[in-house]
Every structure is written in structure tokens, then in C-alpha cells.
Write an enzyme that holds these catalytic residues in place. Structure first.
Site, PDB file in Angstrom:
ATOM      1  N   GLU A   1       0.809  -1.230   0.000  1.00  0.00           N
ATOM      2  CA  GLU A   1       0.000   0.000   0.000  1.00  0.00           C
ATOM      3  C   GLU A   1       0.838   1.275   0.000  1.00  0.00           C
ATOM      4  OE1 GLU A   1      -2.856  -0.477   3.176  1.00  0.00           O
ATOM      5  OE2 GLU A   1      -3.534  -2.398   2.387  1.00  0.00           O
TER       6      GLU A   1
ATOM      7  N   GLU B   1      -5.528 -10.922  -1.508  1.00  0.00           N
ATOM      8  CA  GLU B   1      -6.352 -10.775  -0.289  1.00  0.00           C
ATOM      9  C   GLU B   1      -7.843 -10.828  -0.638  1.00  0.00           C
ATOM     10  OE1 GLU B   1      -5.185  -7.326   2.001  1.00  0.00           O
ATOM     11  OE2 GLU B   1      -3.072  -7.624   1.551  1.00  0.00           O
TER      12      GLU B   1
END
Ligand code: G3I
Length: 384
Positions: free
Chosen positions: A174, A280
Site C-alpha cells: 500500500e 487478499e
């Protein structure tokens, strides 16, 4: 004039491409002999776990203590997944809880993977979220050079310890803003600038030259500005011979994200030639604003119809992955938490939802069978 002509040609080509992708996906779905209504019984008869139905590694993200304390959870983990990620046990805040390194949970996780012949995927080396203040204070004591040293020591120590055991790492997680194409202004970025990404990959590669190194982020399947920013970073890293081998699409999806958008983004990512990991995966119904407690409770119950729609979404997703990502770039599809009891979605966004393939009782949902059906489909693994 010529540029305008070329632009319109480009647009026409993209449209034709998308039509081809969709006709292939649609064709695959229609070629499947089981309709969504038939899915549950069709799959149960075979009694095979997900990873046994597939050449694609299928992963589950777990908390090792939770799995070892719960026989049913342990059984479905062993049966369905060939790859394991740690939801939290391999994060910096978990390994460096205080100033001493603590590897007990990772060692336990590794022992579990070795006992059950699972691939251990390392999530994650650098992340801004939950980074304890003491680490930031300690690392920045003497300015940028000291942050660089801290980062290098941490990456070298962790990757070296699990060299040859943890086969791949999310090196940076991220690193881009929630939306748009800019670097996220994290502690690492503020201290070292964008160069922290390059440094992190180089340090990880020095520690284990055989490890597959990923950049991992969310919303890459829907936010083209963010995807373009990440792809630009990747091409700059590659120009400098930085050892980056993979791109993780977290795939925290929502039911109404159009498959056409996902296919378009996936194709752009696959064109980099990198390994592509759905790292994910979950699919929610309700909306949120990507921040803590930012959920919006639009659906209050999971109806039978919603279950079937979710099954179809999971199925289409696996078909898209198989059709768009070339075989030698299919690093795997990993489910995050994978059951509606343990999902991070509910506490994080403060809503009720049903994003995974197992229900609150850890029984398979239609979503599970939809996904299995996508794996079993005889659709050609076309290189598009
Ligand atoms: O273990 C403590 C418990 O003792 C305490 O009572 C409880 C009270 O809040 O907190 C527990 O810790 C929580 C931990 O999850 C374990 O459940 C933390 O507060 C909570 O912040 C933590 O959330 C995790 C989050 O990352 C932050 O690390 C989620 O489980 C985990 O699913 C989530 O995973 C991230 C990926 O790493 C990156 N991509 C997004 C994804 C979802 O947010």
C-alpha cells in the site's frame, strides 16, 4: 489530425479487446455445465479441496494461533489451500512488538506449512498502517540515514532468517494513496522519498536472491489512475534493474465493481510480464469509504439470491484470472480470512457483511462452489 486519428484507433482497439475478453469469459461461463443453482451438490460430490481442483496456487490468510486452536478451521485450511499468508503475524508490528525481534508466531506458522506441505507467502515487510510510534522514533533518531539503516537491518534480518522457506514477499504494501496515482506519504516516504521502494526491494533481494518480490496494493482492479501510477513506478524500477517480480492485487472487491473494469485492469497488469497474485480476495455487498469505521450498512441480511449472485461473481473472477493472466504469471489466488466469522471487514468497517466463501459456521457457501466451478471449468487458458 494524425494524433486524433491514432487516438480514436487506440480507443477502438481497447473496445475490441474488451469485447474479446468478455466473450471469452462469457463463453467459459456458458460452457460450464453446472448452473449456479446446481453448484452446491455438483461440487460436494467430489469432496476435493480447492487447491486440488487447480494448477493455480490457492491461498488462505490465517492467524496461526487461531487455526491451531480450532479443529474445523484447521481442517478447512489444510484441505483447501496450497499457499498460506499470515493476516498479521508477519507484520513489522508483530515481529518487532518491542525493541527485540520476536519470531515465535512466524516459526509456528512455518512449522505448520512444512508439516502440511504449504507454500508460505510473506506478508509484509514494509507497511505504514499500525507502524508503532516507537519504531518511527527509533528509526528517525538521526534522520534519513538512520531510517535507511533501520529498514535495511529489519529487511535483511527477517528475509535472511526465512531464506528458502518464505518463497515470496510483499516487500512494500500500500505505497500509493487510497485513490489516484500518487505515492502515499507514509513514514518511509516522508523520510526517504520514493527511493525507499527501490531500496527495500534491493535489500530483500540481497538477503534472498531466490525470493519472489511483490508490490501489493488495493483498488488496483477498479481505480485506473492508481493502477497507472503503480505501473509507472514498476516500469521505472525495472529500468533501473530493481529486482521486482510480482504485483499483488489485494482484491478486496465489492459486488457492484464491473467485471469489465476488473478485466481491463488485470490485462494491463499482466502485460508487465510480472507474476500476478490476487493476494487478499473477498467480495462484500455493502459500501465503505476505505477507512476505519467507514462502512455503510445497505444490506442487512444475506438472501438466497445474494448468495447465488456472489457465487457467480467468484466464479467469473477465477475465470477472468485464468483467461487473462498467462499461465506462467499465475502466482495464485489468496483468500483473506476466508470465512464470514473471522473476516476483517466487520470490525474494521463496523458493518455486517458476508464477503467470503465460508459462512459463520465455517461451512462452504455457494460462493465456495462458484469459485470451485471456475477452477474446474474446461475453458481454454487462452493467452490474450
Ligand atoms: O489482537 C488484538 C486483541 O488482543 C484486541 O483485543 C483487539 C481489540 O481491537 O485487537 C486485536 O488486534 C487486531 C488484529 O487485527 C487482530 O485481530 C488489531 O486491533 C487490528 O488492527 C488488526 O487488524 C488487521 C489489519 O490488517 C491491521 O493490521 C486485520 O486483522 C487484517 O486483516 C488487516 O489486513 C490488511 C492487510 O494486511 C493489507 N491489506 C488490507 C487488509 C485488511 O485491512
Amino acid at each position: 489530425m494524425i494524433i486524433r486519428f491514432l487516438n480514436s484507433m487506440l480507443r477502438a482497439t481497447s473496445t475490441i479487446y474488451l469485447l474479446i475478453v468478455f466473450s471469452l469469459c462469457f463463453h467459459s461461463c456458458n460452457n460450464d455445465n453446472a448452473s449456479i443453482e446446481q453448484l452446491p451438490t455438483a461440487h460436494l460430490n467430489q469432496n476435493k479441496g480447492l487447491h486440488e481442483l487447480s494448477t493455480i496456487p490457492i491461498g488462505g490468510a490465517i492467524s496461526i494461533n487461531k487455526v491451531l486452536a480450532d479443529e474445523k478451521l484447521k481442517d478447512i485450511t489444510i484441505k483447501n489451500f496450497s499457499s498460506i499468508s499470515a493476516t498479521n503475524d508477519m507484520k513489522m508490528y508483530s515481529i518487532l512488538r518491542d525493541s527485540t525481534y520476536s519470531f515465535e508466531k512466524v516459526d509456528k506458522l512455518l512449522a505448520f506449512c512444512e508439516e502440511h506441505d504449504k507454500r508460505l507467502f510473506g506478508h509484509t515487510l514494509l507497511w505504514h498502517y499500525g507502524l508503532p510510534q516507537w519504531i518511527q522514533d527509533e528509526a528517525s533518531k538521526n534522520g534519513a540515514a538512520s531510517v535507511d539503516k533501520f529498514m535495511k537491518d529489519y529487511i535483511s534480518k527477517v528475509v535472511t532468517k526465512y531464506k528458502g522457506k518464505v518463497v515470496a514477499w510483499d516487500v512494500v504494501n500500500e505505497g500509493f494513496e487510497t485513490s489516484g496515482g500518487d505515492y502515499r506519504k507514509t513514514f518511509w516516504y516522508n523520510q526517504l522519498g520514493a527511493a525507499y521502494v527501490e531500496k527495500a526491494f534491493r535489500y530483500a533481494h540481497e538477503a534472498d536472491p531466490d525470493a519472489v518480490l511483490f508490490y501489493n496494493d488495493f483498488n488496483l482492479e477498479r481505480d485506473t489512475a492508481k493502477l497507472n501510477g503503480v505501473l509507472k513506478m514498476i516500469s521505472e524500477l525495472k529500468e533501473k534493474d530493481v529486482p521486482i517480480h510480482g504485483l499483488g492485487f489485494q482484491m478486496h472487491l465489492r459486488m457492484d465493481i464491473p467485471d469489465s473494469t476488473i478485466a481491463y485492469c488485470l490485462k494491463k497488469a499482466a502485460d508487465t510480464g510480472l507474476q500476478i497474485h490476487f493476494s487478499e480476495l473477498d467480495i462484500i455487498f455493502n459500501k465503505h469509504n476505505d477507512s476505519k469505521d467507514g462502512g455503510e450498512q445497505q444490506y442487512t441480511e444475506l438472501t438466497e439470491e445474494m448468495k447465488l449472485q456472489q457465487a457467480e461473481k467468484y466464479k467469473n473472477l477465477v475465470l477472468m484470472y485464468r483467461n487473462i493472466v498467462p499461465l506462467d504469471q499465475q502466482y495464485g489466488i489468496t483468500f483473506w480470512d476466508f470465512n464470514d466469522r473471522d473476516t476483517w471487514i466487520k470490525p474494521f468497517f463496523n458493518i455486517n457483511d458476508w464477503p467470503t466463501i465460508f459462512d459463520e459456521n465455517l461451512d462452504p457457501k455457494p460462493a465456495y462452489h462458484g469459485f470451485a466451478d471456475g477452477l474446474k471449468s474446461k475453458s481454454p487458458k487462452t493467452k490474450i
